[in-house]
Design a protein around this motif. Structure first.
Motif, PDB file in Angstrom:
ATOM      1  N   PRO A 162      -6.245  90.716 -34.617  1.00 43.46           N
ATOM      2  CA  PRO A 162      -6.310  91.217 -36.103  1.00 43.46           C
ATOM      3  C   PRO A 162      -7.014  91.665 -37.075  1.00 43.46           C
ATOM      4  O   PRO A 162      -7.874  90.663 -36.888  1.00 43.46           O
ATOM      5  N   SER A 163      -6.582  92.149 -38.260  1.00 44.96           N
ATOM      6  CA  SER A 163      -7.180  93.219 -38.832  1.00 44.96           C
ATOM      7  C   SER A 163      -8.263  91.623 -40.035  1.00 44.96           C
ATOM      8  O   SER A 163      -8.834  92.162 -40.534  1.00 44.96           O
ATOM      9  N   THR A 164      -7.505  90.286 -39.936  1.00 47.99           N
ATOM     10  CA  THR A 164      -7.638  89.376 -40.920  1.00 47.99           C
ATOM     11  C   THR A 164      -8.985  88.678 -40.193  1.00 47.99           C
ATOM     12  O   THR A 164      -9.106  87.400 -41.165  1.00 47.99           O
ATOM     13  N   VAL A 165      -9.112  88.398 -39.157  1.00 48.07           N
ATOM     14  CA  VAL A 165      -9.821  87.704 -38.530  1.00 48.07           C
ATOM     15  C   VAL A 165     -11.357  87.665 -38.967  1.00 48.07           C
ATOM     16  O   VAL A 165     -11.330  89.307 -39.557  1.00 48.07           O
ATOM     17  N   ASP A 202     -15.654  84.334 -36.196  1.00 48.77           N
ATOM     18  CA  ASP A 202     -14.720  84.040 -35.289  1.00 48.77           C
ATOM     19  C   ASP A 202     -15.196  85.047 -34.127  1.00 48.77           C
ATOM     20  O   ASP A 202     -14.739  84.644 -32.613  1.00 48.77           O
ATOM     21  N   GLU A 254     -16.159  83.968 -30.943  1.00 47.79           N
ATOM     22  CA  GLU A 254     -15.400  83.633 -29.763  1.00 47.79           C
ATOM     23  C   GLU A 254     -14.339  84.660 -28.898  1.00 47.79           C
ATOM     24  O   GLU A 254     -15.285  84.995 -27.380  1.00 47.79           O
ATOM     25  N   MET A 285      -7.427  83.275 -29.748  1.00 54.99           N
ATOM     26  CA  MET A 285      -7.179  83.382 -30.838  1.00 54.99           C
ATOM     27  C   MET A 285      -5.938  83.337 -30.828  1.00 54.99           C
ATOM     28  O   MET A 285      -6.054  84.665 -30.799  1.00 54.99           O
ATOM     29  N   THR A 306      -3.585  84.066 -33.613  1.00 55.81           N
ATOM     30  CA  THR A 306      -3.155  84.761 -34.460  1.00 55.81           C
ATOM     31  C   THR A 306      -2.245  84.953 -35.000  1.00 55.81           C
ATOM     32  O   THR A 306      -0.936  86.480 -33.636  1.00 55.81           O
ATOM     33  N   THR A 366      -0.028  87.364 -36.450  1.00 60.56           N
ATOM     34  CA  THR A 366      -0.819  89.051 -37.259  1.00 60.56           C
ATOM     35  C   THR A 366       1.021  89.835 -38.110  1.00 60.56           C
ATOM     36  O   THR A 366       1.877  89.774 -37.870  1.00 60.56           O
ATOM     37  N   VAL A 367       0.061  89.926 -39.038  1.00 62.57           N
ATOM     38  CA  VAL A 367       0.797  90.831 -40.248  1.00 62.57           C
ATOM     39  C   VAL A 367       0.471  92.356 -40.617  1.00 62.57           C
ATOM     40  O   VAL A 367      -0.997  92.460 -39.776  1.00 62.57           O
ATOM     41  N   SER A 427      -1.362  95.417 -41.179  1.00 60.90           N
ATOM     42  CA  SER A 427      -2.412  95.616 -42.322  1.00 60.90           C
ATOM     43  C   SER A 427      -2.724  97.326 -42.660  1.00 60.90           C
ATOM     44  O   SER A 427      -2.518  97.799 -41.563  1.00 60.90           O
ATOM     45  N   LYS A 453      -8.172  80.527 -45.835  1.00 60.19           N
ATOM     46  CA  LYS A 453      -9.080  79.892 -45.008  1.00 60.19           C
ATOM     47  C   LYS A 453      -7.866  78.800 -44.059  1.00 60.19           C
ATOM     48  O   LYS A 453      -7.574  78.244 -44.536  1.00 60.19           O
ATOM     49  N   GLY A 458     -12.106  79.525 -35.912  1.00 59.90           N
ATOM     50  CA  GLY A 458     -11.195  80.329 -34.668  1.00 59.90           C
ATOM     51  C   GLY A 458      -9.763  80.891 -35.220  1.00 59.90           C
ATOM     52  O   GLY A 458      -9.148  81.654 -34.615  1.00 59.90           O
ATOM     53  N   VAL A 459      -8.794  80.221 -35.607  1.00 57.34           N
ATOM     54  CA  VAL A 459      -7.830  80.990 -36.910  1.00 57.34           C
ATOM     55  C   VAL A 459      -7.718  82.312 -37.921  1.00 57.34           C
ATOM     56  O   VAL A 459      -8.700  81.243 -39.056  1.00 57.34           O
ATOM     57  N   ALA A 460      -6.925  83.406 -37.897  1.00 62.53           N
ATOM     58  CA  ALA A 460      -7.487  83.935 -39.010  1.00 62.53           C
ATOM     59  C   ALA A 460      -6.515  83.480 -40.215  1.00 62.53           C
ATOM     60  O   ALA A 460      -6.040  82.370 -39.592  1.00 62.53           O
ATOM     61  N   PRO A 461      -7.895  83.836 -41.512  1.00 57.26           N
ATOM     62  CA  PRO A 461      -6.471  83.046 -42.982  1.00 57.26           C
ATOM     63  C   PRO A 461      -5.301  83.684 -42.551  1.00 57.26           C
ATOM     64  O   PRO A 461      -4.666  84.384 -41.784  1.00 57.26           O
ATOM     65  N   ILE A 516      -2.446  84.509 -44.073  1.00 56.53           N
ATOM     66  CA  ILE A 516      -2.058  85.787 -45.017  1.00 56.53           C
ATOM     67  C   ILE A 516      -0.509  85.855 -44.880  1.00 56.53           C
ATOM     68  O   ILE A 516      -0.692  86.904 -43.878  1.00 56.53           O
ATOM     69  N   VAL A 570      -1.320  93.262 -45.611  1.00 54.67           N
ATOM     70  CA  VAL A 570      -2.907  93.376 -46.087  1.00 54.67           C
ATOM     71  C   VAL A 570      -3.008  95.103 -46.613  1.00 54.67           C
ATOM     72  O   VAL A 570      -3.482  95.656 -45.226  1.00 54.67           O
TER      73      VAL A 570
END
Lengths: 155, 287
Positions: free
Chosen positions: A16-19, A23, A27, B1, B3, B5-6, B8, B40, B44-47, B49, B53
């Motif tokens: 995802p683009s916000t990663v 990281d 990773e 990871m 995450t 997804t939003v 973007s 934040k 290892g985990v995306a912010p 939001i 985005v």
């Protein structure tokens, strides 16, 4: 799919683009030279070069990297400039625990590539975003001064 | 990871970006230096939001800096680093940038981002206030120009409509002979959040004050500026008489009401803010 250059090779990721770039590097690409200290852009341990500019990889959402050129300490360590920094940091005692070192080296490269013969004040400004809890900075400053002398012509 | 997804968006043009903002409420990311910290997660985990985005820092249209009719226009996505290297950017801004941000932050942080983050301690805000900065907000319908002090309404509160994007910052012409100061008090010279910041402008013509402007940061929810007090200085003989100086300092003492927090105390902030003002109005070194 986000596509950019990483240490000279074009890479793609469907993360995802916000990663955070940090990281992704550690990773997905298993490049663990960039460290996470504060995770807020204050310590510089995660510094990388993006289009030859030093940046904190903990603050970069990978979506912003489309089409850029990223270089980490792993890629940089294959350059002749790195060899000079490696030697000078060792000679001057600029490395103790080593956690800040990859970021410090990247910040040094960013400084010397713009200003090959920096004054002490300029060196301190150049590494002002990088925290070191071991050396008290003076030995790092010495290392950079030494590198500027020894690497004359490289930068 | 793992995450969630939003959506973007990373458009090639400003026009496409603005038309997307007209359709959807998005989180706008310029350099990301504030957004990525605000949201934040653990390592290892995306912010986290919540909204879709939109990335804007690659848009060339937002990186133009130029003079028009004596006014300086600065693209909202100009980074601090780009401002440092641009010949049109006033020296006082360059001095401030060198003092507030290390190179890595300079290469990501943008002027527009610093404004839209609307932190009480926003580093560029005191200078933007004394330069009477105007902001150009663009939507599919129009360009709207807002004064910075109307745009910033409180901590992280700005007068941006969902379909608008800050595209330019305009610094109206500043008289060249103006004396300017920017001071930031923090624990570290780079990358620290201010305890107090101060910007001042003073113009003296034929021994009298022709213009005076002051803005204090990190001592209230937004920058503290008082045009009423500034006016009291106009036409006063310079160097200032002690009574005049004391009255101006007393005026600010009554409107500066900082808080205690993890970075500093209210008492320290207020004392230093007033001392910076007094220093600026009396120091011969600055002139």
């Amino acid at each position: 799919m986000i596509k950019f250059k990483l240490n000279g090779s074009v890479v793609e990721t469907d993360a995802p683009s916000t990663v955070r770039l940090l990281d992704l590097l550690r990773e997905e690409f298993e490049l663990i030279g960039s460290k996470e200290g504060c995770g807020e852009g204050e310590c510089g341990a995660c510094s990388v070069l993006v289009d030859n500019l030093v940046q904190n990889s903990c603050l970069i959402p990978i979506g912003a990297l489309e089409g850029t050129d990223v270089q980490t300490i792993e890629g940089y360590s294959k350059t002749p400039q790195y060899q000079v920094l490696n030697e000078c940091y060792a000679t001057a005692g600029g490395v103790q625990c080593g956690f800040c070192t990859p970021g410090m080296i990247i910040a040094t490269e960013a400084l010397l590539s713009k200003n090959p013969h920096p004054s002490e004040e300029e060196i301190r400004e150049g590494i002002s975003g990088n925290l070191c809890r071991c050396t008290g900075y003076n030995m790092i400053v010495d290392a950079i001064q030494l590198a500027a002398k020894k690497g004359d012509g490289l930068w | 990871m793992v995450t969630k997804t939003v959506a973007s968006y990373h458009f090639d043009t400003l026009a496409e970006t603005i038309s997307k903002l007209n359709e959807e409420d998005c989180t706008i990311i310029a350099g990301g230096t504030d957004v990525m910290v605000l949201h934040k997660s653990r390592r290892g985990v995306a912010p986290k939001i919540a909204k879709p985005v939109v990335f804007i820092d690659h848009l060339r249209e937002l990186k133009q800096t130029y003079l028009e009719d004596g006014d300086l226009h600065i693209g909202a996505c100009c980074t601090y680093g780009e401002m440092l290297e641009h010949s049109l950017i006033p020296n006082i801004f360059k001095k401030a940038i060198r003092e507030v941000a290390a190179p890595a932050i300079r290469n990501r942080g943008t002027l527009g981002g610093n404004i839209c983050n609307a932190s009480p301690a926003g580093d560029m805000l005191p200078l933007l206030y004394i330069f009477n900065a105007k902001l150009v907000l663009r939507s599919v319908n129009e360009d709207r120009i807002v004064e910075i002090h109307d745009f910033i309404q409180g901590p992280r509160r700005i007068a941006r409509q969902q379909n608008e994007l800050l595209v330019e910052i305009i610094l109206p012409e500043v008289v060249n002979e103006a004396r300017l100061i920017f001071e930031k008090i923090a624990n570290r010279r780079a990358d620290a959040i201010s305890k107090v910041s101060f910007a001042g402008l003073l113009q003296v013509q034929a021994g009298k004050v022709a213009d005076a402007r002051f803005a204090f940061g990190a001592v209230g929810p937004t920058m503290v500026r008082s045009q009423e007090t500034e006016k009291k200085l106009l036409s006063q003989v310079y160097p200032l008489k002690v009574e005049v100086l004391d009255e101006v300092v007393a005026d600010f003492a009554s409107i500066i009401n900082p808080i205690d927090d993890q970075r500093s105390t209210a008492a320290y902030r207020k004392t230093v803010a007033l001392k910076l003002l007094r220093y600026f109005l009396t120091s011969k070194e600055l002139f």
